[in-house]
Design a protein around this motif. Structure first.
Motif, PDB file in Angstrom:
ATOM      1  N   LEU A   1      48.753  40.552  41.571  1.00  0.00           N
ATOM      2  CA  LEU A   1      50.104  40.006  41.406  1.00  0.00           C
ATOM      3  C   LEU A   1      50.839  39.944  42.735  1.00  0.00           C
ATOM      4  O   LEU A   1      51.589  38.987  42.996  1.00  0.00           O
ATOM      5  CB  LEU A   1      50.886  40.857  40.405  1.00  0.00           C
ATOM      6  CG  LEU A   1      50.387  40.807  38.950  1.00  0.00           C
ATOM      7  CD1 LEU A   1      51.271  41.656  38.057  1.00  0.00           C
ATOM      8  CD2 LEU A   1      50.349  39.376  38.433  1.00  0.00           C
ATOM      9  N   GLN A   2      50.654  40.946  43.580  1.00  0.00           N
ATOM     10  CA  GLN A   2      51.309  40.906  44.886  1.00  0.00           C
ATOM     11  C   GLN A   2      50.800  39.729  45.723  1.00  0.00           C
ATOM     12  O   GLN A   2      51.582  39.037  46.385  1.00  0.00           O
ATOM     13  CB  GLN A   2      51.092  42.231  45.625  1.00  0.00           C
ATOM     14  CG  GLN A   2      51.903  43.386  45.081  1.00  0.00           C
ATOM     15  CD  GLN A   2      51.939  44.567  46.018  1.00  0.00           C
ATOM     16  OE1 GLN A   2      51.167  44.647  46.978  1.00  0.00           O
ATOM     17  NE2 GLN A   2      52.840  45.494  45.756  1.00  0.00           N
TER      18      GLN A   2
ATOM     19  N   SER B   1      58.827  36.411  41.459  1.00  0.00           N
ATOM     20  CA  SER B   1      58.635  37.647  40.694  1.00  0.00           C
ATOM     21  C   SER B   1      57.900  37.364  39.401  1.00  0.00           C
ATOM     22  O   SER B   1      57.880  36.232  38.908  1.00  0.00           O
ATOM     23  CB  SER B   1      59.990  38.307  40.385  1.00  0.00           C
ATOM     24  OG  SER B   1      60.837  37.402  39.695  1.00  0.00           O
ATOM     25  N   VAL B   2      57.295  38.405  38.860  1.00  0.00           N
ATOM     26  CA  VAL B   2      56.594  38.352  37.577  1.00  0.00           C
ATOM     27  C   VAL B   2      57.271  39.342  36.637  1.00  0.00           C
ATOM     28  O   VAL B   2      57.440  40.524  36.969  1.00  0.00           O
ATOM     29  CB  VAL B   2      55.109  38.709  37.738  1.00  0.00           C
ATOM     30  CG1 VAL B   2      54.423  38.748  36.371  1.00  0.00           C
ATOM     31  CG2 VAL B   2      54.417  37.705  38.651  1.00  0.00           C
ATOM     32  N   TRP B   3      57.666  38.824  35.446  1.00  0.00           N
ATOM     33  CA  TRP B   3      58.341  39.644  34.436  1.00  0.00           C
ATOM     34  C   TRP B   3      57.492  39.633  33.166  1.00  0.00           C
ATOM     35  O   TRP B   3      56.996  38.576  32.762  1.00  0.00           O
ATOM     36  CB  TRP B   3      59.721  39.101  34.117  1.00  0.00           C
ATOM     37  CG  TRP B   3      60.643  39.030  35.307  1.00  0.00           C
ATOM     38  CD1 TRP B   3      60.558  38.187  36.367  1.00  0.00           C
ATOM     39  CD2 TRP B   3      61.780  39.849  35.542  1.00  0.00           C
ATOM     40  NE1 TRP B   3      61.563  38.421  37.254  1.00  0.00           N
ATOM     41  CE2 TRP B   3      62.360  39.432  36.772  1.00  0.00           C
ATOM     42  CE3 TRP B   3      62.403  40.881  34.833  1.00  0.00           C
ATOM     43  CZ2 TRP B   3      63.483  40.016  37.299  1.00  0.00           C
ATOM     44  CZ3 TRP B   3      63.544  41.459  35.358  1.00  0.00           C
ATOM     45  CH2 TRP B   3      64.075  41.042  36.586  1.00  0.00           C
ATOM     46  N   LEU B   4      57.339  40.791  32.538  1.00  0.00           N
ATOM     47  CA  LEU B   4      56.579  40.897  31.295  1.00  0.00           C
ATOM     48  C   LEU B   4      57.430  41.568  30.231  1.00  0.00           C
ATOM     49  O   LEU B   4      58.284  42.420  30.520  1.00  0.00           O
ATOM     50  CB  LEU B   4      55.302  41.722  31.506  1.00  0.00           C
ATOM     51  CG  LEU B   4      54.262  41.156  32.472  1.00  0.00           C
ATOM     52  CD1 LEU B   4      53.067  42.100  32.565  1.00  0.00           C
ATOM     53  CD2 LEU B   4      53.808  39.760  32.051  1.00  0.00           C
TER      54      LEU B   4
ATOM     55  N   TYR C   1      58.587  39.760  45.050  1.00  0.00           N
ATOM     56  CA  TYR C   1      58.339  39.605  46.485  1.00  0.00           C
ATOM     57  C   TYR C   1      59.520  38.854  47.091  1.00  0.00           C
ATOM     58  O   TYR C   1      59.890  37.773  46.637  1.00  0.00           O
ATOM     59  CB  TYR C   1      57.054  38.815  46.730  1.00  0.00           C
ATOM     60  CG  TYR C   1      56.801  38.554  48.198  1.00  0.00           C
ATOM     61  CD1 TYR C   1      56.481  39.601  49.062  1.00  0.00           C
ATOM     62  CD2 TYR C   1      56.890  37.270  48.725  1.00  0.00           C
ATOM     63  CE1 TYR C   1      56.254  39.370  50.408  1.00  0.00           C
ATOM     64  CE2 TYR C   1      56.663  37.031  50.072  1.00  0.00           C
ATOM     65  CZ  TYR C   1      56.344  38.080  50.921  1.00  0.00           C
ATOM     66  OH  TYR C   1      56.126  37.858  52.248  1.00  0.00           O
ATOM     67  N   GLU C   2      60.117  39.464  48.110  1.00  0.00           N
ATOM     68  CA  GLU C   2      61.193  38.837  48.871  1.00  0.00           C
ATOM     69  C   GLU C   2      60.609  38.381  50.203  1.00  0.00           C
ATOM     70  O   GLU C   2      60.284  39.215  51.055  1.00  0.00           O
ATOM     71  CB  GLU C   2      62.338  39.841  49.073  1.00  0.00           C
ATOM     72  CG  GLU C   2      62.956  40.293  47.757  1.00  0.00           C
ATOM     73  CD  GLU C   2      63.970  41.409  47.930  1.00  0.00           C
ATOM     74  OE1 GLU C   2      65.149  41.088  48.158  1.00  0.00           O
ATOM     75  OE2 GLU C   2      63.563  42.590  47.853  1.00  0.00           O
ATOM     76  N   ARG C   3      60.485  37.063  50.344  1.00  0.00           N
ATOM     77  CA  ARG C   3      59.724  36.506  51.469  1.00  0.00           C
ATOM     78  C   ARG C   3      60.389  36.803  52.808  1.00  0.00           C
ATOM     79  O   ARG C   3      59.700  37.149  53.781  1.00  0.00           O
ATOM     80  CB  ARG C   3      59.578  34.985  51.277  1.00  0.00           C
ATOM     81  CG  ARG C   3      58.783  34.303  52.385  1.00  0.00           C
ATOM     82  CD  ARG C   3      58.587  32.844  52.071  1.00  0.00           C
ATOM     83  NE  ARG C   3      59.842  32.129  51.944  1.00  0.00           N
ATOM     84  CZ  ARG C   3      60.536  31.661  52.991  1.00  0.00           C
ATOM     85  NH1 ARG C   3      60.125  31.839  54.221  1.00  0.00           N
ATOM     86  NH2 ARG C   3      61.664  31.014  52.783  1.00  0.00           N
ATOM     87  N   LEU C   4      61.676  36.676  52.879  1.00  0.00           N
ATOM     88  CA  LEU C   4      62.341  36.849  54.167  1.00  0.00           C
ATOM     89  C   LEU C   4      62.229  38.284  54.665  1.00  0.00           C
ATOM     90  O   LEU C   4      62.098  38.524  55.866  1.00  0.00           O
ATOM     91  CB  LEU C   4      63.812  36.431  54.059  1.00  0.00           C
ATOM     92  CG  LEU C   4      64.052  34.986  53.585  1.00  0.00           C
ATOM     93  CD1 LEU C   4      65.531  34.688  53.516  1.00  0.00           C
ATOM     94  CD2 LEU C   4      63.358  33.998  54.527  1.00  0.00           C
TER      95      LEU C   4
ATOM     96  N   ARG D   1      58.984  42.085  51.466  1.00  0.00           N
ATOM     97  CA  ARG D   1      59.167  43.340  50.752  1.00  0.00           C
ATOM     98  C   ARG D   1      58.833  43.153  49.275  1.00  0.00           C
ATOM     99  O   ARG D   1      59.147  42.122  48.687  1.00  0.00           O
ATOM    100  CB  ARG D   1      60.612  43.812  50.918  1.00  0.00           C
ATOM    101  CG  ARG D   1      60.947  45.119  50.212  1.00  0.00           C
ATOM    102  CD  ARG D   1      62.367  45.534  50.561  1.00  0.00           C
ATOM    103  NE  ARG D   1      63.335  44.532  50.105  1.00  0.00           N
ATOM    104  CZ  ARG D   1      64.598  44.481  50.500  1.00  0.00           C
ATOM    105  NH1 ARG D   1      65.028  45.332  51.418  1.00  0.00           N
ATOM    106  NH2 ARG D   1      65.418  43.560  50.022  1.00  0.00           N
ATOM    107  N   TYR D   2      58.209  44.183  48.711  1.00  0.00           N
ATOM    108  CA  TYR D   2      57.865  44.193  47.288  1.00  0.00           C
ATOM    109  C   TYR D   2      58.702  45.253  46.577  1.00  0.00           C
ATOM    110  O   TYR D   2      59.008  46.307  47.145  1.00  0.00           O
ATOM    111  CB  TYR D   2      56.379  44.517  47.079  1.00  0.00           C
ATOM    112  CG  TYR D   2      55.432  43.478  47.618  1.00  0.00           C
ATOM    113  CD1 TYR D   2      55.035  42.389  46.834  1.00  0.00           C
ATOM    114  CD2 TYR D   2      54.917  43.579  48.914  1.00  0.00           C
ATOM    115  CE1 TYR D   2      54.145  41.434  47.330  1.00  0.00           C
ATOM    116  CE2 TYR D   2      54.041  42.639  49.414  1.00  0.00           C
ATOM    117  CZ  TYR D   2      53.660  41.569  48.621  1.00  0.00           C
ATOM    118  OH  TYR D   2      52.791  40.638  49.116  1.00  0.00           O
ATOM    119  N   SER D   3      59.033  44.967  45.319  1.00  0.00           N
ATOM    120  CA  SER D   3      59.747  45.944  44.497  1.00  0.00           C
ATOM    121  C   SER D   3      59.444  45.655  43.038  1.00  0.00           C
ATOM    122  O   SER D   3      58.790  44.654  42.704  1.00  0.00           O
ATOM    123  CB  SER D   3      61.258  45.896  44.768  1.00  0.00           C
ATOM    124  OG  SER D   3      61.786  44.621  44.447  1.00  0.00           O
ATOM    125  N   SER D   4      59.929  46.548  42.155  1.00  0.00           N
ATOM    126  CA  SER D   4      59.690  46.375  40.714  1.00  0.00           C
ATOM    127  C   SER D   4      60.638  47.296  39.956  1.00  0.00           C
ATOM    128  O   SER D   4      61.370  48.078  40.552  1.00  0.00           O
ATOM    129  CB  SER D   4      58.234  46.713  40.370  1.00  0.00           C
ATOM    130  OG  SER D   4      57.959  48.070  40.678  1.00  0.00           O
TER     131      SER D   4
END
Length: 926
Positions: A210-211, A227-230, A244-247, A250-253
């Motif tokens: 997913l990343q 982003s992916v939402w389930l 994922y924030e491209r600028l 950075r990854y978060s959840s």
């Protein structure tokens, strides 16, 4: 670190690399052939060609790898895209102007240095690649483990490669005119193909997959956030699995949204393939997110595609654009839908790998248990053996080849085959016991328990078999032992119910005969010198009654009994188990006359009567072989009888002693009564004496004291008397002490006779104590005592007799001065507690020994460590009597060497409700 020495570049090397660029091979194969040739000539670690992207002027540029070459195959791979730090803007301005730049990581601060190290760069030379006058890309020459400075002539030589490269790239682009939409679709298809081939996807690593997907999608679409939402299990909320924030790279959840708050949006997801919201704030499908999500985050456009799995929507992939509105192309919408499909594939692959892993783990656990368990395990199908483990081989003695394919009845004893056949026809998980048969023909008792499973693709039964032969034997032995123990306990209980010797012996022979089903049982006393016997108890079957006295008086038989009963270092009983032909003629005749077929003699150890005591059991009908448990039982019974005999003997002695003791007690009681009468008379005489002495002494002392006081001048400096003043003072002090002692004796005698009467009145405790200290000031000055008066002025009034209470404090103060050296510190405290006044008198003197504390307030008690012993131990006793008369309490606590603290409680008079306790001093402390 010293720089790497680069060989002098030759013109033909550059010419050969440029020649590769101009070949007719499909692009970018010529570039991939040219880079190794150039990198080898430069002796560098890595060459990379980066393409520069800047979709909109307001957005930061980002780089994507176009082609690279590395000397080391283990070099850090190039990321899918990178966003340079804002501090590198100076670099790009120089590169856009056509200038080259070089540096090494040590020339940058921490953040930029970490950024370069993440790319595996120690030293780098960057040259611009221009196409049609615009900065198209950047060509970098890198060293991964060395600091190197490129000379100007070497940079110019490398530029002979980079300048034609820009021209070739422009030529290639112009010679292949492709529709922009078709080109975008082609690029997106290539990206999707690359994503679908990622190892993480095929290995079921959902997190990594997913990343990679969201990062690639954000880069390809040029959006700020993907982003992916389930859905959660209850489908009430959707949870962000990865963002994922491209600028910021950075990854978060973890963020959650309630589906009920956005009904239009989720209804649209169920009905549409893609939600392409060009203006997300006003779009009817996404406007519900405006206030709480879109506007705070600056999101202007959204491109969302639902994720479907097995006909159910399980989530959504969101692409979010910032700053300005954006119109999504058809190609971008198709790409977003494909990304959602790829996420669905990743989820399915992860679930599949998890299921396979769980299945493999289950099979591994089954296999490990199958082989590692100590129980024999057989897997069969309708009684036909499919597999066995090593423990089954050891239990039955067969090899797997001999058992697999055969019926389970081959390892079943015939006595249990019907039971096993019934269990095969009607399987059950309940355990059962059956008899198994080994290859060598031996049998064992087995505990069997089965379970239905699927094995090698077909239904089967797995059966665990445990050899419980030893356990069954142990259970049998324990049951027999329990029966013997119960029997022994019953016999011992019946024996001990009576303390009469004859009752014990009679009960013993009756119970033994009944227990062992013997024909004749008797107990005899044997004395070899002179030879005499005595039958003390006997029990016989009426058929086999005989004259036992006559039997025992036979010298030959008596000798045989003595031989058995006499200790010879063996503690076990001796057995007479014989055939008549084995006996000598005399014994054979005796046994025949008295019908003795078998005999067992048990010695009973004792030392109170006779030389030997034996328990004899005889079998008269048929010969008998005595079993080991019978011998053990009789040994234990003999010990019980011996204990009972000993107790009976002791009981007789105890009865005699008891009679004697009663007589002695009565005699001693009479003596004690006489002594008590004498002591009471002495005590009465003592009281009379003390009263008389106290009364008689008091009168002359008072008289003398009055004379001395009259002789004393009013001014002590006058010398017109014949007696020195100091002599008179000493006489006065001596008589005052005598008077105090006499009054104490009177008070004590009075207090023993009746309750002390008090003249109670309200008393200001602070003023009361000040008066006492003022009166005792000469004594305190003489002893160099220091007074620490911590008594507050606002205490409530005390209900007390001032004159009696004064005697208490004078006693405590003078005792402290008398029993300690000069320089003593006396501390006085008082506070209210539990509707009483708690007062303390504390000194820092030598303290009181622990063994003296409990006797300190006793009459006529004086401390052993006192330096002065002029008193007779009345002061503290009188203090206790006075405080008790006030309905208060008095006590002391002390540690040797750390002083002593006397405390007392007095009733107070409250004008209002009692105040809360103050400070940290409580009566519990004392």
């Amino acid at each position: 670190m010293s720089p790497i020495v680069t060989p002098q570049l030759q013109l033909q090397t550059i010419t050969g690399a440029v020649r590769q660029l101009l070949t007719a091979l499909p692009w970018p194969e010529p570039l991939l052939l040219a880079l190794p040739e150039l990198g080898t000539a430069l002796a560098c670690d890595r060459l990379r060609l980066w393409q520069v992207h800047q979709p909109l002027p307001s957005q930061d540029l980002w780089l994507s790898p176009y082609a690279d070459w590395g000397r080391d195959e283990k070099a850090i791979p190039s990321p899918a895209q990178i966003t340079p730090l804002p501090s590198f803007n100076y670099w790009f301005s120089r590169l856009r102007a056509g200038h080259s730049l070089q540096t090494w990581v040590g020339e940058f601060p921490g953040v930029e240095q970490q950024w370069l190290e993440s790319l595996g760069i120690m030293s780098v030379l960057a040259l611009p690649i221009t196409v049609e006058g615009q900065l198209w890309g950047i060509f970098t020459v890198e060293y991964a483990q060395a600091m190197y400075h490129w000379p100007e002539e070497e940079i110019l030589t490398i530029q002979t490669f980079t300048e034609p490269l820009g021209g070739v790239l422009g030529l290639r682009r112009s010679s292949c005119p492709i529709n922009a939409n078709e080109k975008q679709l082609q690029e997106q298809d290539e990206i999707l193909v690359q994503l679908s081939r990622r190892k993480s996807l095929h290995q079921g690593d959902l997190h990594q997959s997913l990343q990679e997907i969201v990062a690639t999608a954000a880069t390809t679409l040029g959006v700020a956030r993907t982003s992916v939402w389930l859905y959660t299990k209850d489908r009430i909320k959707i949870r962000c699995i990865t963002l994922y924030e491209r600028l910021e790279d950075r990854y978060s959840s973890g963020q959650e949204l309630a589906a009920a708050d956005y009904p239009d949006y989720f209804q649209a997801l169920e009905q549409e393939r893609v939600i392409a919201a060009h203006d997300a704030v006003t779009d009817s499908r996404t406007h519900e997110f405006a206030q709480g999500y879109l506007i705070p985050l600056g999101i202007t456009a959204m491109l969302d595609a639902p994720i479907w799995a097995e006909g159910t929507m399980i989530g959504v992939v969101c692409h979010e654009h910032l700053v300005s509105q954006r119109r999504w192309t058809v190609a971008e919408q198709q790409f977003a839908a494909s990304i959602a499909d790829l996420v669905s594939l990743a989820i399915e692959a992860s679930d599949r790998h998890k299921a396979l892993a769980e299945l493999q783990a289950s099979e591994d656990r089954l296999k490990s248990f199958f082989q590692a368990t100590s129980e024999a395990v057989i897997i069969h199908d309708q009684g036909r053996i499919i597999d066995i483990n090593e423990s089954a081989e050891d239990l039955f003695g067969y090899t797997p080849g001999e058992m697999i394919g055969q019926s389970v009845l081959m390892v079943t004893d015939p006595s249990s085959r019907e039971l096993i056949i019934s269990r095969i026809q009607q399987p059950s998980d309940q355990p059962l016991e059956a008899v198994g048969q080994r290859k060598n023909g031996s049998t064992f008792v087995g505990e069997i328990q089965g379970k239905s499973i699927f094995y090698q693709g077909r239904p089967a039964r797995v059966v665990g078999i445990r050899d419980i032969t030893q356990r069954k034997q142990a259970e049998t032995d324990l049951r027999l032992a329990a029966q013997r123990e119960q029997l022994l306990a019953e016999i011992a209980l019946r024996i001990r119910r009576s303390l009469e010797l004859q009752d014990i012996l009679n009960t013993t022979v009756v119970e033994v005969r009944h227990c062992l089903h013997a024909d004749r049982v008797f107990i005899a006393y044997l004395a070899p010198h002179p030879c005499r016997v005595k039958i003390v108890a006997a029990a016989s079957h009426q058929t086999w009654e005989t004259d036992l006295e006559q039997l025992l008086n036979q010298p030959v038989y008596l000798e045989s009994l003595l031989d058995i009963a006499t200790p010879s270092g063996q503690s076990a009983p001796k057995i007479q188990d014989f055939s008549l032909g084995e006996l000598n003629a005399d014994l054979q005749a005796i046994y025949q006359d008295h019908h003795i077929q078998s005999s067992l003699v048990i010695p009973i150890p004792q030392d109170h009567c006779g030389d030997q005591v034996v328990l004899v059991i005889q079998q008269c009908a048929v010969p008998r072989i005595w079993q080991p448990f019978e011998l053990q039982l009789l040994e234990q019974l003999a010990n019980q009888v011996a204990i009972a005999l000993q107790q009976a003997a002791l009981y007789q002695k105890l009865a005699a002693l008891n009679a004697n003791l009663e007589y002695q007690v009565e005699e001693r009681t009479a003596q004690l009564r006489q002594k008590m009468t004498e002591l009471e008379e002495l005590n009465r005489l003592k009281d009379v004496f003390l009263h008389a002495v106290s009364h008689d002494l008091r009168t002359p002392v008072l008289g003398t004291l009055m004379v001395l006081n009259n002789l004393m001048p009013e001014k002590t400096d006058e010398t017109d008397i014949s007696v020195p003043v100091r002599v008179l003072q000493r006489m006065v002090q001596s008589h005052e002490r005598q008077l105090t002692l006499i009054e104490s004796l009177l008070d004590i005698h009075f207090d023993d006779e009746q309750t002390m009467e008090l003249d109670l009145a309200p008393l200001n405790f602070s003023e009361f104590l000040d008066g006492i200290l003022m009166d005792l000031d000469p004594l305190l000055a003489k002893n160099q005592a220091y007074i620490n008066n911590e008594i507050p002025d606002d205490l409530p009034m005390v209900l007390a007799d001032g004159s009696q209470l004064r005697r208490v404090f004078e006693n405590l103060i003078t005792n402290a001065l008398k029993h300690n050296r000069p320089g003593l510190t006396l501390t006085f405290t008082a506070r209210t507690q539990d509707q009483a006044l708690l007062c303390t008198v504390e000194d820092d003197g030598i303290g009181i020994l622990p063994e003296q504390l409990e006797h300190l307030f006793d009459l006529y008690y004086r401390g052993k460590q006192s330096r002065q012993r002029s008193g007779i131990g009345l002061g503290l006793y009188l203090c206790r009597q006075i405080i008790n008369a006030h309905h208060g309490k008095i006590g002391v606590m002390s540690t040797p060497g750390a002083g002593a603290t006397f405390w007392m409680t007095l009733p107070v008079i409250f004008e209002h409700a009692p105040r809360e306790p103050q400070g940290d001093l409580t009566l519990d402390r004392f």
